[in-house]
Enzyme design. Structure first.
Site, mmCIF file in Angstrom:
data_model
loop_
_atom_site.group_PDB
_atom_site.id
_atom_site.type_symbol
_atom_site.label_atom_id
_atom_site.label_comp_id
_atom_site.label_asym_id
_atom_site.label_seq_id
_atom_site.Cartn_x
_atom_site.Cartn_y
_atom_site.Cartn_z
ATOM 1 N N GLU A 12 -5.827 7.008 -5.583
ATOM 2 C CA GLU A 12 -6.311 6.147 -6.802
ATOM 3 C C GLU A 12 -7.560 6.402 -7.281
ATOM 4 O O GLU A 12 -8.489 6.675 -6.820
ATOM 5 C CB GLU A 12 -6.045 4.625 -6.316
ATOM 6 C CG GLU A 12 -4.686 4.154 -6.209
ATOM 7 C CD GLU A 12 -4.642 2.711 -5.445
ATOM 8 O OE1 GLU A 12 -5.337 2.042 -5.744
ATOM 9 O OE2 GLU A 12 -3.362 2.228 -5.196
ATOM 10 N N ARG A 20 0.832 -1.167 0.110
ATOM 11 C CA ARG A 20 -0.175 0.023 -0.095
ATOM 12 C C ARG A 20 0.845 1.301 0.040
ATOM 13 O O ARG A 20 1.975 1.335 0.905
ATOM 14 C CB ARG A 20 -0.833 -0.002 1.310
ATOM 15 C CG ARG A 20 -1.962 -1.174 1.172
ATOM 16 C CD ARG A 20 -3.210 -0.619 0.341
ATOM 17 N NE ARG A 20 -4.181 -1.507 0.210
ATOM 18 C CZ ARG A 20 -4.319 -2.613 -0.498
ATOM 19 N NH1 ARG A 20 -3.293 -2.820 -1.278
ATOM 20 N NH2 ARG A 20 -5.514 -3.474 -0.575
ATOM 21 N N HIS A 59 -2.878 -0.653 -10.042
ATOM 22 C CA HIS A 59 -3.166 -1.270 -8.751
ATOM 23 C C HIS A 59 -3.742 -2.555 -9.466
ATOM 24 O O HIS A 59 -5.029 -2.934 -9.368
ATOM 25 C CB HIS A 59 -4.035 -0.471 -7.839
ATOM 26 C CG HIS A 59 -4.415 -1.265 -6.538
ATOM 27 N ND1 HIS A 59 -4.339 -0.296 -5.308
ATOM 28 C CD2 HIS A 59 -4.373 -2.626 -6.041
ATOM 29 C CE1 HIS A 59 -4.532 -1.386 -4.372
ATOM 30 N NE2 HIS A 59 -4.275 -2.480 -4.539
#
Ligand SMILES: NC(=O)c1ccc[n+]([C@@H]2O[C@H](COP(=O)([O-])OP(=O)(O)OC[C@H]3O[C@@H](n4cnc5c(N)ncnc54)[C@H](O)[C@@H]3O)[C@@H](O)[C@H]2O)c1
Length: 349
Positions: A295, A266, A314
């Site tokens: 994001e 993360r 991601h």
């Protein structure tokens, strides 16, 4: 008499056969209505009155859970790696353990992570996207299939016009040291795969026994040793108070200037500004990143235009196989409950 179970997420067909012998199963939630098509209110009504409730991405707050508990719920499972979509405080107070599916995408992330390591070490994405953008191409041909019958097509000479002068020459993973920060579900899967590439693994995780790390052929080290000796450092830490922004200028100052940082965990564990500056100044040599502080990653983020950084949006945890892993783990939890056996995956937070 069969028990009543409501199912909102896919379980493997073979497990469904086993479960149907012991339960009357009702399909609800996203499994019935499709992804993103349910509200908590809908799910609250649909799942009321069942002894076993198995959720996927559906939300269940305190009110919903209390209704289910009052109407006889004794088992609840959430097929997610981090089941924060359900209020565990309510469950704890009612003495109902919450089953979940930790590390369900550990193989997905680990394989992607190895891909990122190779991509950054060998300039793979830089050169592949370069070619797609029109760099280093030959003249168009009228008939691409009509080529001279040469036995050995070689691009040469290796002069200033050769792509390697543009993209740089990569290095091999073989014989290099890989630091793993966080030797949990994913860190370990990365370690054993990197070992197969001939890398030496330096694992930093004060919460995992040295013997467990060494059983994988890795070396348990302290943080400073990992930072100083590693040619690549791969981050697999959870976001907790102690890890937030912990990868910062202090880390970068101890790393080799030739070292590469990989992060599929993360973004919050990395201090964003320190990281960008370390890459811009050459304090560290490069990075591969799958996760961002916001994001989708903002279009003007400096990482996106750095030639020594590989960025992916991601994607590491997503494969067509993850639902199977998740469903299998959840089915095992349900079967353990039905058989009165100890359950393996209980969320403690
Ligand atoms: N990119 C993706 O798509 C994707 C998918 C799944 C998971 N993840 C992320 O990957 C990370 C790792 O996931 P996991 O399933 O392996 O978690 P995990 O809980 O199994 O492992 C985390 C490890 O970190 C260790 N740790 C905790 N605090 C530490 C500290 N201060 N110093 C060193 N080690 C410490 C723990 O002991 C544990 O072994 C998480 O941040 C998770 O959110 C990303």
């Amino acid at each position: 008499m069969k028990k009543k179970m409501v199912l909102c997420t896919q379980l493997p067909a073979k497990r469904m056969e086993e479960l149907e012998k012991e339960c009357d199963i009702t399909i609800a939630g996203e499994l019935k209505h499709g992804k993103g098509n349910v509200t908590e209110e809908m799910v609250c009504e649909e799942c009321k009155g069942y002894e076993l409730v198995v959720l996927g991405d559906e939300n269940a707050g305190a009110d919903t859970l209390n209704k289910w508990i009052e109407s006889g719920m004794k088992f609840i499972g959430v097929a997610k790696g981090t089941p924060v979509t359900v209020d565990n405080e309510v469950l704890k107070a009612a003495g109902i353990p919450l089953s979940y599916t930790p590390g369900r995408n550990r193989v997905a992330v680990a394989e992607f992570n190895i891909g990122l390591m190779i991509a950054v070490a060998r300039k793979l994405t830089l050169s592949a996207t370069g070619l797609q953008k029109g760099e280093h191409l030959g003249e168009p041909m009228a008939d691409i299939y009509n080529v001279p019958d040469v036995k050995n097509v070689i691009w040469g000479p290796l002069d200033e016009n050769h792509p390697y002068t543009d993209y740089g020459i990569g290095f091999e993973l073989y014989g290099k040291k890989l630091g793993i920060a966080g030797y949990g579900a994913i860190g370990r899967e990365v370690a054993v795969r990197a070992k197969a590439f001939g890398m030496e693994i330096l694992a930093y995780d004060p919460f995992v026994a040295k013997e467990k790390i060494e059983a994988d052929g890795a070396i348990a080290v302290d943080l400073d040793t990992m930072l100083k000796e590693s040619d690549m450092i791969s981050i697999h830490l959870p976001v907790i108070e102690a890890t937030k922004n912990s990868v910062n200028k202090d880390w970068f100052s101890k790393m080799k200037p030739t070292a590469i940082l990989i992060n599929t965990a993360r973004a919050a564990v990395i201090d964003q500004k320190d990281f960008v500056e370390a890459l811009q100044s050459g304090q560290i040599a490069g990075a591969a990143i799958d996760v961002y502080w916001k994001e989708p990653v903002p279009a003007n983020h400096p990482l996106l235009s750095m030639r020594n950084v590989v960025c992916t949006p991601h994607m590491a945890g997503l494969t067509t196989d993850v639902d199977n892993w998740s469903g299998e783990m959840m089915a095992q939890e349900v079967l353990a409950y039905l058989n009165g056996d100890e359950r393996k995956y209980i969320w403690k937070r």
